[in-house]
Design a protein around this motif. Structure first.
Motif, PDB file in Angstrom:
ATOM      1  N   GLN A 287      12.067  -1.280   1.758  1.00 19.38           N
ATOM      2  CA  GLN A 287      10.924  -0.962   2.626  1.00 19.38           C
ATOM      3  C   GLN A 287       9.892  -2.085   2.587  1.00 19.38           C
ATOM      4  N   PHE A 288       9.703  -2.687   1.416  1.00 17.73           N
ATOM      5  CA  PHE A 288       8.760  -3.805   1.294  1.00 17.73           C
ATOM      6  C   PHE A 288       9.225  -4.993   2.126  1.00 17.73           C
TER       7      PHE A 288
ATOM      8  N   GLU B 238       0.814  -1.220   0.000  1.00 17.06           N
ATOM      9  CA  GLU B 238       0.000   0.000   0.000  1.00 17.06           C
ATOM     10  C   GLU B 238       0.846   1.270   0.000  1.00 17.06           C
ATOM     11  N   ASN B 239       1.913   1.291   0.796  1.00 18.77           N
ATOM     12  CA  ASN B 239       2.681   2.534   0.947  1.00 18.77           C
ATOM     13  C   ASN B 239       4.173   2.363   0.690  1.00 18.77           C
ATOM     14  N   CYS B 240       4.615   1.182   0.297  1.00 16.90           N
ATOM     15  CA  CYS B 240       6.043   0.961   0.103  1.00 16.90           C
ATOM     16  C   CYS B 240       6.523   1.630  -1.191  1.00 16.90           C
ATOM     17  N   ILE B 241       7.698   2.227  -1.129  1.00 15.95           N
ATOM     18  CA  ILE B 241       8.254   2.890  -2.312  1.00 15.95           C
ATOM     19  C   ILE B 241       9.585   2.286  -2.728  1.00 15.95           C
ATOM     20  N   SER B 242      10.014   1.199  -2.066  1.00 11.24           N
ATOM     21  CA  SER B 242      11.282   0.574  -2.417  1.00 11.24           C
ATOM     22  C   SER B 242      11.270  -0.892  -2.009  1.00 11.24           C
TER      23      SER B 242
ATOM     24  N   VAL C  78      11.545 -12.394   3.400  1.00  9.60           N
ATOM     25  CA  VAL C  78      11.504 -12.295   1.937  1.00  9.60           C
ATOM     26  C   VAL C  78      12.883 -12.606   1.379  1.00  9.60           C
ATOM     27  N   ASN C  79      12.953 -13.621   0.533  1.00 10.88           N
ATOM     28  CA  ASN C  79      14.207 -13.962  -0.153  1.00 10.88           C
ATOM     29  C   ASN C  79      14.117 -13.427  -1.581  1.00 10.88           C
TER      30      ASN C  79
END
Length: 413
Positions: free
Chosen positions: A214-215, A207-211, A226-227
């Motif tokens: 950040q995700f 919704e708000n991640c820009i990179s 997350v791999n």
């Protein structure tokens, strides 16, 4: 709409081939009128034992009775497709002759489900030259194209990506699973599925991640590691229980595009929205500053009027004063008589401007304090999780060391 699926089961034993043929020719699923063998077959009747012996004799003839024994394909039609078992039977025979020329193939139609489907069991050794049957990913795509072409020739519907049988668009997030077990899982227990939990976490994090960084951090807050590396084609998500989900699995199951390219595109879109919002806010601030400048100019003009009467230095005849431009109700005639009222209005404007500036600064400070508090809270929570995980890892290493030492110290019998 016909789906041609290759069954990926163990096919390297005689028992597996015999069991497959027995299932395909079960009397409660098919009958003799809907069963056929392409290629050499010397028996009048068709049953699994005779077909099995025929396939086995061909293998021994070419001395290739090892490795992969057979290939198993299922062509299934949608329950709303207007097709009879006899038409499906002819479809299966034609496909076997076109796709598996030179190979014996058992064709049988099942009509025990709400949708008609046709089984094809193909001998892995050719009766023409003894070559082995091999299939690649490109062959699977060509197989799909042939199936669609045969459907078009018969006036049947063809599978379209992103659409249902009736041509309507598949909604985003709708469960679409070609695996029967997976479909039932999501239909009955979608809320308890870790795959569904992963999909929900991905949608919330986007919704708000820009990179990318950040995700990954957001997913960690939701309990998912997350791999995401350049060396691997797919992204792998892993929860605290060690269960893993691929991005391709989420995309197929929920009809979402959760690939590396799609996520990066989403990040860029979020970044553009944030930047546009910042520019809009900055533009509003500039308008406010411009208004304050006009009021300040009016205040300076009022001071000149009070001290010097109607005349201003450098004023051109017929030109309106700054006060007259800002406040059209003030004319050159009544400037002297209205000086007191003008000064009061300007003082009120000056006070309002100062109060607005103070409120603006206080609001900015409040927002800054809230952002800092949120950042500090996230950092503190993450630090606590990191320290807890480190403590658990240290305990596990200590227990493993104690076990090793205990084994070494035990006397040998």
């Amino acid at each position: 709409m016909a789906i041609n699926k290759t069954v990926n089961k163990r096919t390297n034993s005689h028992g597996a081939m015999k069991n497959c043929m027995e299932y395909v020719l079960r009397q409660d699923k098919t009958n003799e009128q809907l069963a056929y063998v392409t290629g050499p077959y010397c028996y009048d009747e068709i049953n699994y034992d005779l077909v099995y012996r025929t396939f086995l004799e061909e293998k021994k003839l070419w001395n290739k009775d090892s490795g992969r024994m057979y290939a198993h394909n299922i062509i299934s039609w949608h329950k709303d497709e207007q097709i009879t078992p006899e038409q499906a039977f002819e479809f299966g025979k034609e496909f076997a002759e076109k796709w598996f020329p030179g190979f014996q193939t058992l064709v049988a139609v099942h009509k025990d489900k709400d949708h008609i489907h046709c089984h094809l069991v193909t001998n892995s050794v050719s009766y023409e030259d003894g070559r082995k049957l091999h299939s690649t990913k490109r062959d699977l795509e060509r197989m799909k194209q042939l199936t669609n072409q045969m459907c078009r020739e018969r006036g049947m519907t063809v599978v379209e990506k992103g659409k249902h049988f009736d041509g309507s668009q598949i909604e985003k997030g709708e469960v679409i699973a070609w695996s029967k077990d997976k479909y039932n899982l999501f239909r009955q227990q979608v809320k308890d599925s870790f795959v569904a939990d992963c999909a929900m976490a991905v949608l919330k994090a986007l919704e708000n991640c820009i990179s990318k960084e950040q995700f990954i951090e957001k997913m960690k807050q939701f309990g998912w590691r997350v791999n995401w590396t350049e060396k691997r084609k797919h992204i792998t998500f892993q929860n605290q229980d060690g269960k893993k989900v691929r991005d391709s699995n989420l995309s197929k199951t929920f009809h979402l595009d959760i690939s590396k390219e799609a996520l990066e595109h989403e990040f860029n879109g979020n970044y553009e929205r944030v930047r546009a919002e910042a520019e809009r806010t900055a533009g509003t601030d500039e308008e406010l500053v411009g208004y304050y400048r006009q009021v300040e100019t009016a205040c300076e003009g009022a001071g000149d009027i009070t001290g010097a009467g109607n005349e201003r230095e450098g004023r051109v005849t017929g030109e309106k004063s700054e006060d007259e431009r800002v406040y059209p109700g003030i004319s050159e005639k009544n400037t002297q008589s209205e000086n007191g009222k003008t000064a009061a209005i300007l003082r009120e404007s000056r006070n309002a401007r100062r109060n607005a500036e103070v409120e603006c600064r206080n609001s900015a400070d409040d927002r800054r304090i809230v952002r800092n508090a949120e950042t500090q809270s996230v950092f503190t929570a993450e630090q606590r999780r990191f320290e807890e995980q480190k403590r658990i890892d240290d305990q596990e290493r200590a227990r493993a060391a104690r076990r090793r030492n205990k084994r070494r110290s035990e006397p040998e019998l």
